[in-house]
Structure formats: structure tokens, C-alpha cells
Scaffold this active site. Structure first.
Site, short mmCIF file in Angstrom:
data_model
loop_
_atom_site.label_atom_id
_atom_site.label_comp_id
_atom_site.label_asym_id
_atom_site.label_seq_id
_atom_site.Cartn_x
_atom_site.Cartn_y
_atom_site.Cartn_z
N CYS A 177 0.82 -1.22 0.00
CA CYS A 177 0.00 0.00 0.00
C CYS A 177 0.85 1.26 0.00
CB CYS A 177 -0.93 0.02 1.21
SG CYS A 177 -1.98 -1.44 1.34
N HIS A 233 -9.40 3.44 -1.13
CA HIS A 233 -8.04 2.92 -0.98
C HIS A 233 -7.67 2.00 -2.13
CE1 HIS A 233 -4.36 1.73 0.78
NE2 HIS A 233 -4.77 0.76 1.57
#
Length: 384
Positions: free
Chosen positions: A83, A332
């Protein structure tokens, strides 16, 4: 090393983008960034993407993106750090401009996560953990962050209500962001009544599965001034890592990689936590934001929940956090999240953030991380 500025920003609408492919999401954000910068050509492209192969069956993303942007032939590189991929892409692009290797670099992040089932997406994301020792034995990221949350609650007295307040605050901010995936008003009871995912984390403590892209144009400060662009200068960047497996950490509740990356960024910028006006931090789960504000030095260890409850992290607080809505509300798309944080910093520093605009935004910080903070990048931007 040359001083570097961000002169262009672009972002696709985030959410479940059924009609857009990975390449089209990238091109949408990239073209917007080029238009915003007022340039038509770049010297180099760096793309953050975590799991194109697992989500879309597509690797070799650098040349794909360059080609579909109409710029084949330029150097184009895909970087991956789970991420934190977008944050690492930003640091890579910064170093390329600062070193003099290139004058105009596009930094982008992209992820198309809804082309697979929920189970397949969970497995793809689990590749950011220690797969042999964690994922293989059945634990997913909600379970890992639930252990962090439980440890924080037991050690410091953090409450479920304080966790919920992170989600409530970020959704309030997301209501003011037209690009956010969710425009949903929450209260603490709604979060606590939502489905339990991994005790003590409820569904509304968790960030969503998202499709999206974001892009930036970087250049030397003197070029930004020549073009007549607002000078948003990159003052500091830090990058650090930690043990991949949570079980190997000395302390579950301390994000050591984020703390080390912050120390480097603060040192490079010549400032400390008190000189930061606002920040975008990694809130993949509500507990992540609480641990992040502690690691960044905005409050003492163990006080992140109380810091949130007292209103310090709200838009009108002493240290506004995730004015964009954060990963929780904005979304996200893992490879793009770190780049989108910089988009928010630039909008705030330019004074173009609309309803969520802070009155005195001069210096902002972005913190992104991979997995359970096995990697982290911290960036500090300042309005010249």
C-alpha cells in the site's frame, strides 16, 4: 541536489469503476495532471501499483501506461511496496528530478481492485503480509490490525468509541470531497452497530476495496517559477522498513517504520511535528490512524485515541488529519493512495480544497505505509 516542486495534480473519480480499465483510470488522472501543470511532455514516468498481476492479470505496467498516455519511448518504471507503492513512486520521482536526471517527471499510482471477487481481493492484499507465516495460517489484514487495536486498548485504555471517532471524522471530511468513494454521514453508534469483522474492528472501521488513479508532475523549483506555477516545494522525504511479520515486532502498537521515516523527513525539512499544519495519514483501519499520529510525534504514545476524541484531528482542530476523507472515505486503491495524499496536500497548500479548505495551510505531511507498516514513506510539502 536541486529543489523540487509539484506543479500538476490529477485524480480519477474513485469507487467501483466498472466501466474503466486499469489503463484508462491511469490515463484519466495523468491527462488531468498534465493539463494542470501546463506541460505536454515529460522526461520520465514512475507508476506505483501493488498487485496489477493479481487484480488484473497485468504486469509490465510502466510501458503500458506510457504507451496509452501517448508517450511510448520515455523511461517508465513500476514500483511496488504494497500500500506504500504510491509513496515510494513519489520518492523515486523526487530523487530523479533532484539529482538532475530529469526535469519533468510524472509520478502516478493506479489500482483496479474490483475485477476480482472479494475472496480473490483478500488473497491479493494478503500478499503484502508475510504470506508463509501469516496469510498461510489464515490471518488477513483485518485480523492483524485487530490484534494491534486490542493491544493498544489493553495497554493504553483506548476505547472502541475512540476508534469509531476516526471513521466518523474521516467520513465528515469525505462528504466535502467530490472525488471520495463514500459520501456517507456516520455517527459513533452506526460504526459500533456495523458488522464485526475482527474484534474489535467493525466493518465501518475498515477502508473499502477501490478502483482509482492519481498523478503528479514534478520539476525543479526554478522551472516551476519560469512557468508561473504556484511553488509547492518538497521539503523532506523519509523512507523506512520494519519486520514484515507482526509477530517479529518488538512492540505491536508502535509503527517503527513510520517513526523512522518521519525522523528522516523532519530532519531533511528542518522542522518538527509542531511545525506541521495538517497531515494525510494511512487509515486503512481506524486503529492505523491512531498509531500513525503517535508515530509521527503529533501526540505521545498511547494518546492517539484521546487526541482524536478531544477534536485535535478534526478540520477545526490543532492538527487536522485526513482532510480528504482518508482511505476510509475517499477510498483505498492501494497503489494510488500515496499519490492521492500528495494531491490533497497540494490542493490545501494552493488554497483550492473547497469546503474542506484549511484557513492557514502552509506546511503539510503525508504518511503512507505497506502492510502492517513494514514499509512507510513520509513526505513534507510546503508553500513557498
Amino acid at each position: 541536489m536541486r529543489e523540487v516542486a509539484v506543479i500538476g495534480i490529477g485524480m480519477s473519480k474513485w469507487g467501483e469503476c466498472w466501466r474503466s480499465s486499469l489503463r484508462n483510470l491511469f490515463v484519466e488522472a495523468a491527462r488531468e495532471a498534465l493539463k494542470d501543470a501546463g506541460v505536454s511532455k515529460i522526461d520520465s514516468l514512475v507508476v506505483g501499483c501493488m498487485s496489477g498481476g493479481l487484480f488484473n492479470g497485468q504486469e509490465h505496467i510502466g510501458p503500458l501506461c506510457a504507451d496509452y498516455l501517448g508517450m511510448k519511448g520515455i523511461p517508465a518504471t513500476r514500483v511496488e511496496s504494497a500500500c506504500a507503492s504510491g509513496g515510494v513512486a513519489f520518492r523515486t520521482g523526487y530523487l530523479e528530478v533532484a539529482s538532475g536526471a530529469s526535469n519533468f517527471v510524472m509520478v502516478a499510482g493506479v489500482e483496479k481492485m474490483t475485477d476480482v471477487s472479494g475472496d480473490q481481493a483478500t488473497r491479493a492484499l494478503a500478499a503484502a503480509s508475510d504470506f508463509e507465516y501469516e496469510a498461510y495460517n489464515g490471518i488477513t489484514f483485518p485480523g492483524l490490525y485487530a490484534m494491534i487495536a486490542r493491544a493498544h486498548m489493553e495497554r493504553y485504555g483506548t476505547t472502541r468509541e475512540q476508534l469509531a471517532l476516526v471513521s466518523v471524522k474521516n467520513h465528515d471530511n469525505g462528504l466535502k470531497n467530490p472525488r471520495a468513494q463514500f459520501h456517507l454521514k456516520l455517527d459513533v453508534n452506526a460504526v459500533l452497530r456495523s458488522v464485526m469483522v475482527a474484534d474489535p474492528l467493525h466493518l465501518l472501521d475498515c477502508s473499502p476495496i477501490t478502483d482509482g488513479a492519481a498523478a503528479l508532475i514534478l520539476c525543479p523549483v526554478e522551472e516551476a517559477r519560469r512557468l508561473g506555477k504556484p511553488v509547492i516545494k518538497i521539503r523532506g522525504i523519509g523512507h523506512a522498513t520494519d519486520c514484515l511479520a507482526l509477530a517479529q515486532r518488538a512492540e505491536l502498537t508502535r509503527f517503527e517504520a513510520a517513526a523512522r521515516a518521519a525522523e528522516k523527513a523532519y530532519g531533511m525539512a528542518g522542522v518538527g511535528p509542531k511545525e506541521i499544519d495538517f497531515a494525510e495519514v494511512h487509515d486503512c483501519f481506524s486503529i492505523a490512524e491512531i498509531c500513525a499520529v503517535e508515530a509521527l510525534g503529533f501526540c505521545e504514545a498511547g494518546q492517539g485515541g484521546k487526541f482524536t476524541q478531544e477534536g485535535h484531528t478534526a478540520l477545526g482542530g490543532s492538527k487536522p488529519i485526513n482532510t480528504s476523507g482518508g482511505l476510509k472515505s475517499k477510498g483505498h486503491p492501494v497503489g494510488a493512495s500515496g499519490v492521492a495524499q500528495i494531491v490533497e496536500l497540494v490542493e490545501q497548500l494552493r488554497g483550492t480544497a473547497g469546503q474542506r479548505q484549511l484557513p492557514k495551510a502552509r506546511r503539510g505531511l503525508a504518511q503512507i505505509m505497506g502492510g502492517t507498516c513494514a514499509s512507510s514513506v513520509v513526505s513534507i510539502l510546503e508553500k513557498a
